[in-house]
Write an enzyme that holds these catalytic residues in place. Structure first.
Site, mmCIF file in Angstrom:
data_model
loop_
_atom_site.group_PDB
_atom_site.id
_atom_site.type_symbol
_atom_site.label_atom_id
_atom_site.label_comp_id
_atom_site.label_asym_id
_atom_site.label_seq_id
_atom_site.Cartn_x
_atom_site.Cartn_y
_atom_site.Cartn_z
ATOM 1 N N GLY A 278 131.844 -53.020 53.513
ATOM 2 C CA GLY A 278 132.808 -51.972 53.213
ATOM 3 C C GLY A 278 133.616 -52.182 51.956
ATOM 4 C CD GLU A 320 127.146 -56.969 58.750
ATOM 5 O OE1 GLU A 320 127.982 -56.087 59.030
ATOM 6 O OE2 GLU A 320 126.218 -57.275 59.497
ATOM 7 N N GLY A 322 127.106 -53.845 51.102
ATOM 8 C CA GLY A 322 125.957 -53.034 50.681
ATOM 9 C C GLY A 322 126.300 -52.413 49.341
ATOM 10 N NE ARG A 323 130.858 -48.073 49.350
ATOM 11 C CZ ARG A 323 130.592 -46.867 49.827
ATOM 12 N NH1 ARG A 323 130.304 -45.885 49.005
ATOM 13 N NH2 ARG A 323 130.635 -46.615 51.120
ATOM 14 C CE1 TYR A 364 130.349 -40.044 54.293
ATOM 15 C CE2 TYR A 364 129.197 -40.661 52.276
ATOM 16 C CZ TYR A 364 129.285 -40.676 53.656
ATOM 17 O OH TYR A 364 128.329 -41.315 54.377
ATOM 18 C CB CYS A 391 119.544 -22.056 47.590
ATOM 19 S SG CYS A 391 118.329 -21.602 46.372
ATOM 20 C CD GLU A 392 125.333 -25.521 50.671
ATOM 21 O OE1 GLU A 392 124.546 -25.137 51.550
ATOM 22 O OE2 GLU A 392 126.563 -25.451 50.760
#
Ligand SMILES: *Cc1c(COP(=O)(O)O)cnc(C)c1O
Length: 463
Positions: A278, A320, A322-323, A364, A391-392
């Site tokens: 995190g 741990e 990751g990012r 997010y 298309c959004e």
């Protein structure tokens, strides 16, 4: 974070619209080393380079959009975490941030361990030769097939997430004649995101077993009785994109409190604790992440102090990230397709990808920065929203940023810090093909995940 009404560029009204943006940087051509991979710079022609290669060449060879990954930077960051924690702790790279066989080999070579959270991630790890004993298997609803595969492979630990899973894993291990090393994931009532953490009442989520009300203690009680399990420790993961260490402080305090209760009740000192991942990275120049050695020092001190207070042997710590390892190592390279100024509002810049290659902005409200990559420009800054081709209308890659006012179709722009949770969360929405991951090192590029083709897409559609 500063909000400003900066003097408008030539294409804008005097007052800039509401938004969450800082003033444009003094030099839009500058590349803030905080948000870009280590080897990124500009060559004499002003073209952004990475690993010694200009993005114009990469775009020509591999097409756009593409994730461009700086291998040297990845290895540097992995090694920095490993070195910071030393031999008395373990670093598990969280594979969900981005996993490919090349990444698994780099991690193996740099001495890191690996977290997986599905059969697919486990298969990727094993197929690239990661030793099973260095793999941790996570997830709140691992299927019996996934559990069996992990136990058979001999993974170093399975992180148990519920009462049912305690029994399930014990049963499967026993039926295979094995004793599976496990940690029990608890929720300590701390939730941390970015600059804030909340230390109460955040057990209302799907992961882990609450410490509150004695549930975690009961889980340990049951797990210790089962022959198929060897309980090696307690696991806690408190959030993501965290800059403030105080959440870890509270979490460590509560985890050590549980270890003490376990020692008092069962006469067992569990040998390991895992404090999760995190740790935050810089997506924009406003973010100030900590270095791995500062994080290691802080976490080790907290745990040591808490254990001394509880008269416990200090357990082996694992983390741990990751990012924090992969996030800064890659950027997404896009080609500009259209530039649409809306009077008094902002300019919409459409690129050849979008929410299918970066869902984080839509999901997010994540912030990103962006730079003109195929050239420099001295034009006045213009406020842009970088949008995709889907298309959004929520298909936004960079919500508010400044790019040079002479931006035009055919320009290449790059969005930094897209190494984590972009390719791994990529989708085929609108049947858009997922971009490749191209790794660059010492003047050489290679595809580590190739671009998806229409053939790939149609292969799944059996008609
Ligand atoms: C997602 C996750 C991580 C990694 O989080 P980052 O924000 O990428 O560091 C680590 N551990 C667990 C259990 C996770 O779910």
């Amino acid at each position: 974070m500063s909000r400003s009404a900066h003097p408008a560029g030539p294409r804008h009204a005097d007052v800039l619209p509401e938004g969450h943006y800082a003033a444009p940087a003094d030099d839009l051509n500058a590349l803030d080393p905080k948000v870009w991979a280590h080897t990124v710079g500009r060559d004499a022609d002003g073209v952004v380079t990475v690993g010694g290669l200009p993005v114009t060449q990469l775009a020509e060879e591999y097409g756009t959009p593409a994730y461009i990954l700086d291998e040297a930077d990845f290895r540097d960051r992995a090694r920095a975490w490993r070195t910071a924690f030393g031999t008395d702790a373990d670093v598990f790279y969280a594979g969900k941030a981005f996993l490919s066989r090349a990444v698994v080999r780099w991690l193996d070579e740099e001495g890191l361990n690996l977290d997986v959270c599905s059969g697919g991630e486990l298969a990727t790890a094993l197929s690239a030769g990661m030793p099973a004993e260095r793999i941790a298997f996570h997830g709140n609803n691992k299927s019996p097939e996934e559990i069996e595969r992990a136990v058979r492979a001999g993974v170093g630990r399975i992180v148990l997430d519920s009462f049912q899973e305690i029994v399930r894993v014990a049963h499967i291990a026993q039926s295979l004649g094995k004793r599976q090393r496990v940690q029990i994931r608890i929720t300590v009532g701390v939730e941390a995101h970015t600059h804030e953490f909340i230390a109460t009442a955040h057990e209302d989520q799907k992961f882990g077993i609450p410490l509150a009300g004695g549930q975690a203690a009961e889980a340990v009680r049951r797990a210790l009785q089962l022959d198929g399990l060897e309980v090696i420790g307690i696991h806690s993961h408190i959030g993501s994109q965290i800059f403030d260490m105080s959440g870890f402080e509270v979490a460590a305090h509560r985890v050590v409190g549980l270890l003490k209760d376990i020692r008092d009740e069962h006469g067992v000192e569990l040998p390991e604790i895992d404090l999760g991942g995190g740790l935050g990275i810089a997506y924009t120049s406003d973010d100030d992440p900590r270095e791995p050695h500062e994080i290691a020092k802080a976490l080790t001190e907290i745990v040591t102090r808490e254990c001394e207070g509880a008269r416990l042997r200090t357990p082996r710590i694992s983390v741990e990230p990751g990012r924090a390892i992969v996030g800064p190592t890659a950027f997404t390279l896009y080609e500009v397709g259209t530039v649409k100024p809306l009077d008094g509002l902002r300019t919409y810049v459409s690129v050849d990808g979008g929410m299918s290659d970066n869902i984080r902005t839509a999901l997010y409200d994540a912030e990103y920065s962006v730079a003109l990559a195929s050239r420099t420009s001295d034009a006045e800054p213009m406020l842009v929203r970088v949008v995709g081709k889907h298309c959004e209308s929520g298909d936004i890659v960079v919500k508010d940023a400044f790019l040079p006012g002479d931006l035009a179709p055919g320009d290449l722009i790059a969005v930094p810090a897209t190494g984590a949770y972009c390719r791994s969360m990529a989708s085929n929405y609108n049947h858009v093909l997922r971009p490749p991951v191209v790794s660059v090192r010492d003047g050489a590029a290679r595809v580590v995940v190739r671009r998806e083709t229409e053939e790939d897409l149609l292969r799944l559609d059996v008609g």
